[in-house]
Design an enzyme around this catalytic site. Sequence first.
Site, short mmCIF file in Angstrom:
data_model
loop_
_atom_site.label_atom_id
_atom_site.label_comp_id
_atom_site.label_asym_id
_atom_site.label_seq_id
_atom_site.Cartn_x
_atom_site.Cartn_y
_atom_site.Cartn_z
CB SER A 132 49.71 -17.93 -8.01
OG SER A 132 49.98 -18.65 -9.15
CG HIS A 138 44.21 -18.64 -9.40
ND1 HIS A 138 44.30 -19.02 -8.09
CD2 HIS A 138 45.35 -19.09 -9.99
CE1 HIS A 138 45.45 -19.66 -7.90
NE2 HIS A 138 46.09 -19.72 -9.03
CD GLU A 195 41.08 -19.07 -5.73
OE1 GLU A 195 40.92 -19.29 -4.52
OE2 GLU A 195 42.17 -18.69 -6.19
CG ASN A 202 47.67 -20.54 -4.61
OD1 ASN A 202 47.57 -21.76 -4.66
ND2 ASN A 202 47.98 -19.80 -5.66
N1 3HC Z 1 46.74 -33.47 -19.81
C1 3HC Z 1 46.44 -34.74 -20.07
N2 3HC Z 1 46.85 -35.75 -19.30
C2 3HC Z 1 47.57 -35.45 -18.20
C3 3HC Z 1 47.90 -34.14 -17.85
C4 3HC Z 1 47.45 -33.11 -18.71
N3 3HC Z 1 47.72 -31.84 -18.47
N4 3HC Z 1 48.63 -34.16 -16.72
C5 3HC Z 1 48.75 -35.43 -16.36
N5 3HC Z 1 48.13 -36.22 -17.27
C6 3HC Z 1 48.07 -37.65 -17.32
C7 3HC Z 1 49.31 -38.34 -16.73
O1 3HC Z 1 50.35 -38.37 -17.64
C8 3HC Z 1 48.78 -39.71 -16.40
O2 3HC Z 1 48.82 -40.51 -17.56
P1 3HC Z 1 49.20 -42.10 -17.46
O3 3HC Z 1 48.08 -42.73 -16.69
O4 3HC Z 1 49.20 -42.55 -18.90
O5 3HC Z 1 50.49 -42.18 -16.80
C9 3HC Z 1 47.33 -39.42 -16.08
O6 3HC Z 1 47.01 -38.10 -16.54
C10 3HC Z 1 47.04 -39.44 -14.63
O7 3HC Z 1 45.67 -39.14 -14.52
P2 3HC Z 1 44.71 -40.11 -13.73
O8 3HC Z 1 43.33 -39.61 -13.87
O9 3HC Z 1 45.00 -41.52 -14.12
O10 3HC Z 1 45.34 -39.86 -12.28
P3 3HC Z 1 44.75 -39.11 -11.10
O11 3HC Z 1 43.43 -39.69 -10.80
O12 3HC Z 1 45.81 -39.11 -10.08
O13 3HC Z 1 44.51 -37.59 -11.53
C11 3HC Z 1 45.26 -35.36 -11.17
C12 3HC Z 1 45.59 -36.71 -11.82
C13 3HC Z 1 43.93 -34.85 -11.72
C14 3HC Z 1 46.38 -34.40 -11.57
C15 3HC Z 1 45.16 -35.58 -9.62
O14 3HC Z 1 46.32 -36.17 -9.15
C16 3HC Z 1 44.93 -34.28 -8.87
O15 3HC Z 1 43.82 -33.78 -8.77
N6 3HC Z 1 46.02 -33.74 -8.27
C17 3HC Z 1 45.93 -32.49 -7.47
C18 3HC Z 1 46.26 -31.36 -8.35
C19 3HC Z 1 45.98 -30.04 -7.65
O16 3HC Z 1 45.60 -29.94 -6.48
N7 3HC Z 1 46.21 -28.95 -8.38
C20 3HC Z 1 46.04 -27.61 -7.84
C21 3HC Z 1 47.36 -27.12 -7.34
S1 3HC Z 1 47.31 -25.45 -6.78
C22 3HC Z 1 47.46 -24.53 -8.18
O17 3HC Z 1 47.59 -25.00 -9.27
C23 3HC Z 1 47.39 -23.05 -8.00
C24 3HC Z 1 48.66 -22.36 -8.40
O18 3HC Z 1 48.41 -20.96 -8.39
C25 3HC Z 1 49.81 -22.67 -7.45
#
Ligand code: 3HC
Length: 295
Positions: A123, A144, A156, A195
């Site tokens: 990260s 990444h 990335e 990040n």
């Molecule tokens: N696989 C399959 N399904 C998953 C899952 C996975 N890995 N993770 C979550 N889900 C499921 C949930 O259980 C939920 O199911 P449900 O509806 O039955 O309860 C469903 O997906 C939710 O998905 P939706 O499409 O209905 O919901 P969203 O439209 O909110 O999308 C998301 C979910 C794509 C995670 C969205 O909230 C998102 O984009 N969040 C931001 C995440 C982000 O910014 N990540 C980057 C963080 S930084 C990083 O990772 C870098 C590191 O180095 C720190």
Amino acid sequence: MQPEDIETITVLGAGTMGHGIAEVAALAGYDVRLRDINEELVEEGYDQIEWSLNKLAEKDRISEDLRDEAVDSVTPVVEMSEAVDETDVVIEAIVENMDIKKDVYEEVSEHCPDHTIFASNTSSLSITELSEATDRPEQFCGMHFFNPPVRMDLVEVIRGEHTDDETMDTIEALAEALDKKPVRVRKDVPGFIVNRILVPLMNEACWIVEEGDATIAEVDSTTKYDIGLPMGAFELGDQVGIDVTYHVLEYMHEVLGEPYEPCPLLEEKVESEDLGRKTGAGFYDYEDGDGAEVP
Ligand code: 3HC
């Protein structure tokens, strides 16, 4: 190593990011070896892949046939030599600790074919320094992914000081083959690009709450409904893992200085092991069904 020659991908580390990356590679049709240090960890990662693929199939994001093929193409492995002896690309997603990563890279170097490319999902840690622990620093770059890998489009691709052009091109093409949008990061700086932006945002959210100026719910409402992130800052912290956020900040603080000082709220959560969704509690509680479907 040319992109079209890649058949086998090894993912080191079956935790949150590792199993997610293995799942993405399996969905793209690669033969995947998922490796962790003991049977329990590697089986847990494998179970999470099955859970996620079932969820995607239930929601018609993938077909049932693709789900079955993807599950079948992942082999859980504990023995390092078996994990990497015929692999084309190693994607490392183990704990964010420079010394542990270097030890693993030394071991991997002993067992890999000469053509194998190494890509780290770190990260924030230095790609150049990691590459120097291997026998092939020119065939080493950062790759990444974002959490959850199966749902996040961006990757990335980070150039270290020793990375050659062919490695950058191949890993960029691999990211595309995994149905991701690669962005080249030209300079090996702590936190890279995403990040460097997101982690200070999560830290600042913590400082606001720590200083009593707003509640977690208030901060999350603003980040979600005004700034327009898909999740509130604290929801995001729980999603990526509070320990991950904390370790990235510690490293950015060490290298880049004062503005990145981690908020004590993060340290408290790390000490109490309330790390977010993966432990059932973080800034929010997931045990009571608060959207926490993750097994
Ligand atoms: N696989 C399959 N399904 C998953 C899952 C996975 N890995 N993770 C979550 N889900 C499921 C949930 O259980 C939920 O199911 P449900 O509806 O039955 O309860 C469903 O997906 C939710 O998905 P939706 O499409 O209905 O919901 P969203 O439209 O909110 O999308 C998301 C979910 C794509 C995670 C969205 O909230 C998102 O984009 N969040 C931001 C995440 C982000 O910014 N990540 C980057 C963080 S930084 C990083 O990772 C870098 C590191 O180095 C720190």
